[in-house]
Scaffold this motif. Structure first.
Motif, PDB file in Angstrom:
ATOM      1  N   GLY A  66       0.789  -1.220   0.000  1.00 11.26           N
ATOM      2  CA  GLY A  66       0.000   0.000   0.000  1.00 11.26           C
ATOM      3  C   GLY A  66       0.825   1.275   0.000  1.00 11.26           C
ATOM      4  N   LEU A  67       0.106   2.392   0.031  1.00 16.19           N
ATOM      5  CA  LEU A  67       0.685   3.735  -0.033  1.00 16.19           C
ATOM      6  C   LEU A  67       0.409   4.438   1.292  1.00 16.19           C
ATOM      7  N   THR A  68       1.442   4.881   1.983  1.00 13.81           N
ATOM      8  CA  THR A  68       1.245   5.564   3.256  1.00 13.81           C
ATOM      9  C   THR A  68       0.796   7.003   3.028  1.00 13.81           C
ATOM     10  N   ASP A  69       0.246   7.621   4.078  1.00 15.54           N
ATOM     11  CA  ASP A  69      -0.164   9.021   3.977  1.00 15.54           C
ATOM     12  C   ASP A  69       1.028   9.918   3.656  1.00 15.54           C
ATOM     13  N   ALA A  70       2.172   9.606   4.253  1.00 18.54           N
ATOM     14  CA  ALA A  70       3.374  10.410   4.011  1.00 18.54           C
ATOM     15  C   ALA A  70       3.816  10.305   2.553  1.00 18.54           C
ATOM     16  N   GLN A  71       3.741   9.112   1.979  1.00 23.02           N
ATOM     17  CA  GLN A  71       4.116   8.930   0.576  1.00 23.02           C
ATOM     18  C   GLN A  71       3.131   9.646  -0.348  1.00 23.02           C
ATOM     19  N   ALA A  72       1.840   9.562  -0.016  1.00 24.56           N
ATOM     20  CA  ALA A  72       0.829  10.263  -0.816  1.00 24.56           C
ATOM     21  C   ALA A  72       1.067  11.766  -0.783  1.00 24.56           C
ATOM     22  N   GLN A  73       1.396  12.295   0.388  1.00 28.59           N
ATOM     23  CA  GLN A  73       1.667  13.737   0.508  1.00 28.59           C
ATOM     24  C   GLN A  73       2.926  14.114  -0.241  1.00 28.59           C
ATOM     25  N   ASN A  74       3.921  13.244  -0.187  1.00 27.33           N
ATOM     26  CA  ASN A  74       5.178  13.454  -0.919  1.00 27.33           C
ATOM     27  C   ASN A  74       4.890  13.637  -2.409  1.00 27.33           C
ATOM     28  N   PHE A  75       4.101  12.717  -2.965  1.00 27.54           N
ATOM     29  CA  PHE A  75       3.758  12.818  -4.383  1.00 27.54           C
ATOM     30  C   PHE A  75       2.923  14.070  -4.671  1.00 27.54           C
ATOM     31  N   TYR A  76       1.929  14.333  -3.823  1.00 23.41           N
ATOM     32  CA  TYR A  76       1.049  15.488  -4.056  1.00 23.41           C
ATOM     33  C   TYR A  76       1.867  16.784  -4.072  1.00 23.41           C
ATOM     34  N   ASN A  77       2.806  16.919  -3.143  1.00 23.08           N
ATOM     35  CA  ASN A  77       3.667  18.105  -3.116  1.00 23.08           C
ATOM     36  C   ASN A  77       4.491  18.218  -4.395  1.00 23.08           C
ATOM     37  N   ASN A  78       4.902  17.065  -4.917  1.00 22.67           N
ATOM     38  CA  ASN A  78       5.684  17.054  -6.158  1.00 22.67           C
ATOM     39  C   ASN A  78       4.840  17.529  -7.338  1.00 22.67           C
ATOM     40  N   VAL A  79       3.576  17.109  -7.369  1.00 20.44           N
ATOM     41  CA  VAL A  79       2.676  17.567  -8.442  1.00 20.44           C
ATOM     42  C   VAL A  79       2.461  19.078  -8.356  1.00 20.44           C
ATOM     43  N   ILE A  80       2.183  19.554  -7.154  1.00 21.26           N
ATOM     44  CA  ILE A  80       1.930  20.983  -6.955  1.00 21.26           C
ATOM     45  C   ILE A  80       3.129  21.813  -7.415  1.00 21.26           C
ATOM     46  N   THR A  81       4.307  21.279  -7.179  1.00 20.11           N
ATOM     47  CA  THR A  81       5.537  22.027  -7.488  1.00 20.11           C
ATOM     48  C   THR A  81       5.960  21.880  -8.940  1.00 20.11           C
ATOM     49  N   ASN A  82       5.787  20.684  -9.510  1.00 26.85           N
ATOM     50  CA  ASN A  82       6.416  20.380 -10.794  1.00 26.85           C
ATOM     51  C   ASN A  82       5.477  20.161 -11.968  1.00 26.85           C
ATOM     52  N   ASN A  83       4.168  20.247 -11.765  1.00 25.99           N
ATOM     53  CA  ASN A  83       3.287  20.249 -12.923  1.00 25.99           C
ATOM     54  C   ASN A  83       3.175  21.689 -13.422  1.00 25.99           C
ATOM     55  N   PRO A  84       3.559  21.951 -14.663  1.00 22.32           N
ATOM     56  CA  PRO A  84       3.601  23.343 -15.145  1.00 22.32           C
ATOM     57  C   PRO A  84       2.255  24.067 -15.057  1.00 22.32           C
ATOM     58  N   PHE A  85       1.158  23.364 -15.352  1.00 22.30           N
ATOM     59  CA  PHE A  85      -0.144  24.020 -15.347  1.00 22.30           C
ATOM     60  C   PHE A  85      -0.549  24.421 -13.923  1.00 22.30           C
ATOM     61  N   ILE A  86      -0.310  23.533 -12.969  1.00 19.79           N
ATOM     62  CA  ILE A  86      -0.702  23.819 -11.584  1.00 19.79           C
ATOM     63  C   ILE A  86       0.231  24.839 -10.947  1.00 19.79           C
ATOM     64  N   SER A  87       1.532  24.670 -11.151  1.00 21.12           N
ATOM     65  CA  SER A  87       2.503  25.573 -10.522  1.00 21.12           C
ATOM     66  C   SER A  87       2.611  26.918 -11.240  1.00 21.12           C
ATOM     67  N   GLY A  88       2.227  26.937 -12.535  1.00 21.92           N
ATOM     68  CA  GLY A  88       2.368  28.168 -13.313  1.00 21.92           C
ATOM     69  C   GLY A  88       3.782  28.429 -13.768  1.00 21.92           C
ATOM     70  N   LYS A  89       4.667  27.432 -13.608  1.00 26.07           N
ATOM     71  CA  LYS A  89       6.064  27.590 -13.998  1.00 26.07           C
ATOM     72  C   LYS A  89       6.324  26.964 -15.363  1.00 26.07           C
ATOM     73  N   GLU A  90       7.404  27.357 -15.970  1.00 24.73           N
ATOM     74  CA  GLU A  90       7.807  26.750 -17.236  1.00 24.73           C
ATOM     75  C   GLU A  90       8.224  25.304 -16.990  1.00 24.73           C
ATOM     76  N   PRO A  91       7.895  24.372 -17.929  1.00 28.89           N
ATOM     77  CA  PRO A  91       8.292  22.972 -17.740  1.00 28.89           C
ATOM     78  C   PRO A  91       9.801  22.815 -17.675  1.00 28.89           C
ATOM     79  N   VAL A  92      10.246  21.934 -16.768  1.00 29.53           N
ATOM     80  CA  VAL A  92      11.672  21.610 -16.655  1.00 29.53           C
ATOM     81  C   VAL A  92      11.825  20.104 -16.765  1.00 29.53           C
ATOM     82  N   GLY A  93      13.037  19.639 -16.642  1.00 28.43           N
ATOM     83  CA  GLY A  93      13.296  18.209 -16.817  1.00 28.43           C
ATOM     84  C   GLY A  93      12.518  17.333 -15.874  1.00 28.43           C
TER      85      GLY A  93
END
Length: 573
Positions: A66-93
């Protein structure tokens, strides 16, 4: 021939005979075991990563651990930071694409239409797919179809999904039944199979899949279990093999066996095992793709239907959600045991309550038929167990009046005696209804403590649920009409307060639908949903009866008890 020589030759022949005829079943058993081992290697590698991306989240959600709450939050934070549409930033590697983000968000139980107030789905719907015969556009079509097929995101999304399917069916080659392109046709065909497998309810899709599987077997399938074509200068490639196996398995093909039924051909899965696709020494993308592909292959081989990413169509994530919830309950119980301020009796009551919550939500998750439902119930269950706390201040015991009736929708008290307690923890009924959670930390007199409202209640009369604390017609969310006792709606009381209009109110969650909101509180509207006395005998009042189970987690069903049956209560759990 001498007797001794005859026996030696006979033993040798028998050994060869047994090796030959038992070899097939032995290989199959080893293949299944080896797949499980390879998946475990990939899951362990993934769980130890510092930052999780979308495919990592999915891998862990579909794993047996399974997926722990901490792992789920880890991924969610990554999406918020690194998805260009959500973060409003230019895409990077390290950016996370919209298609991948949708899959990962569904795996952790998040709504991709509401991510930091933004909606990812229109970004996928509006993705330009100009020329379906162009390799890059065809990749986009297949990927977008997969993302839009992970759930129902409204009429625009559904129309786009149907349009993409129709576009793919219209360009399927009438002779080869494949989607011939100049570049990476194996990769393309595998991706398209995956997308179509999530849409078998649409016209023509089942036929297209069946014909494509035949075309793939005739055109690309090789003796080593891989996929290539010398005449097209297409060499066997690990990534192509992975994509094709994923698509075939999602389409319902048992890739643990040779596609053509020929004994001298390896199965597609055996080929992936030979390539060590989940080896930690490999490239991380290969490990990712190899792991979730083997998870898909195992799911299909074990009787599952469709793509594991079709969250609203199957329950592929159920083992992971069960494991995550049980781990959370175990952690909560350990925290209660380690609570130095609680008495032994208070700890015991809290531990029993965790077990009640555990049994209820394990039963719910086991009954779920889709991953999305299991993930949602897991989240609710984790919240419920984390709300259980042991009392820190013992309340003086005060005898209660023996109960003659009980607020339970399935059984009623035939006989009971007074119960004294230093906590307000209730005894659950044999109905299997969701147990309440409670925290008793108070220095008030026992009389007031006894009057405290229990967190799980049911409606005695018509009640109205509002979106917020302002009880106006425009904020009315739902009306629950007065019902017979056995059908009364039950609510988890999240909090209690007084609104601006001066009314004592509850914030509640509907135990059936999960809908939350605010409603008037008080004994005129609600009663406690659990027994408040030491019950020694009960009578079944539910017209459908109740089930008796051999274990506290409501498994090992023993018998069904009909209405009006009288039962002795040995002890509460």
């Amino acid at each position: 021939m001498k007797k001794k020589q005859f026996i030696s030759w006979f033993a040798l022949l028998m050994g060869v005979f047994l090796l030959f005829f038992a070899g097939d079943s032995q290989v199959k058993a080893d293949t299944a075991s080896d797949v499980d081992s390879a998946i475990s290697i990939g899951v362990n590698y993934t769980s130890n990563k510092t930052t999780l991306d979308s495919w990592d989240a999915s891998i862990l959600a579909f794993s047996n651990s399974g997926l722990t709450d901490a792992q789920a939050q880890n991924f969610y934070n990554n999406v918020i930071t690194n998805n260009p549409f959500i973060s409003g930033k230019e895409p990077v590697g390290s950016s996370i694409g919209n298609v991948a983000a949708v899959n990962g968000l569904r795996a952790i139980g998040k709504d991709p239409t509401r991510v930091n107030t933004k909606n990812l789905v229109p970004e996928i719907i509006n993705d330009p797919n100009i020329d379906p015969t162009d390799y890059r556009d065809l990749i986009n079509i297949a990927n977008d179809l997969e993302a839009l097929s992970t759930g129902n995101y409204g009429s625009a999304s559904e129309q786009a999904r149907i349009s993409l399917v129709e576009k793919l069916l219209s360009i399927q080659d009438s002779k080869t039944h494949l989607w011939n392109t100049k570049y990476s046709p194996i990769d393309i065909d595998g991706r398209i199979l995956l997308g179509l497998s999530m849409n078998e309810n649409l016209p023509g899709v089942k036929t297209a899949i069946s014909e494509a599987v035949t075309g793939i077997t005739n055109t690309y399938y090789q003796k080593n279990g891989g996929f290539s074509n010398d005449s097209q200068n297409i060499n066997d490639d690990e990534y192509n093999d992975i994509t094709m196996v994923n698509g075939l398995a999602a389409a319902g093909v048992d890739v643990y066996s040779p596609l053509n039924g020929e004994a001298d051909y390896k199965s597609p899965v055996q080929n992936l095992l030979d390539q060590n696709v989940t080896s930690p020494d490999g490239f991380y993308m290969l490990i990712q793709q190899g792991t979730y592909t083997l998870q898909q292959a195992k799911f299909t081989h074990d009787g599952g239907k469709g793509s594991i990413f079709a969250f609203d169509q199957n329950a592929a994530a159920k083992p992971g959600t069960l494991a995550s919830f049980k781990a959370a309950a175990t952690a909560r119980k350990q925290a209660i045991i380690n609570d130095s301020q609680a008495t032994a009796a208070a700890k015991n009551d809290a531990l029993n309550l965790v077990d009640q919550v555990l049994a209820t939500y394990v039963s719910k998750i086991n009954a779920d038929t889709t991953s999305s439902a299991a993930i949602a119930d897991q989240a609710d269950g984790v919240t419920a167990v984390n709300n259980v706390n042991a009392s820190h201040t013992a309340v003086p015991t005060t005898p209660t009046t023996p109960a003659t009736t009980v607020t339970n929708n399935y059984t009623t008290v035939v006989n009971s005696s007074a119960r004294s307690s230093s906590t307000s923890t209730p005894t659950t009924s044999s109905s299997g209804s969701a147990p309440t959670t409670t925290t008793t930390v108070t220095k008030k007199p026992a009389k007031k403590a006894a009057q405290a409202k229990q967190p799980v209640v049911y409606a005695l009369t018509t009640v109205k649920l509002y979106k917020n604390t302002n009880f106006t017609k425009s904020n009315l969310s739902k009306t629950y009409n007065k019902r017979a006792r056995i059908n009364r709606p039950m609510f988890l009381v999240i909090s209690q307060r007084t609104n601006k209009q001066g009314h004592a109110i509850y914030r509640v969650k509907d135990m059936n639908s999960g809908k939350t909101g605010y409603t008037l509180s008080g004994s005129k509207y609600f009663a406690h949903a659990y027994y408040s006395a030491k019950v020694t005998r009960i009578k079944v009042i539910n017209p459908k009866g109740i089930n008796e189970y051999g274990k506290v987690n409501l498994t090992s069903k023993k018998r069904h008890v009909k209405k009006n049956a009288s039962l002795n209560v040995k002890k509460s759990c």
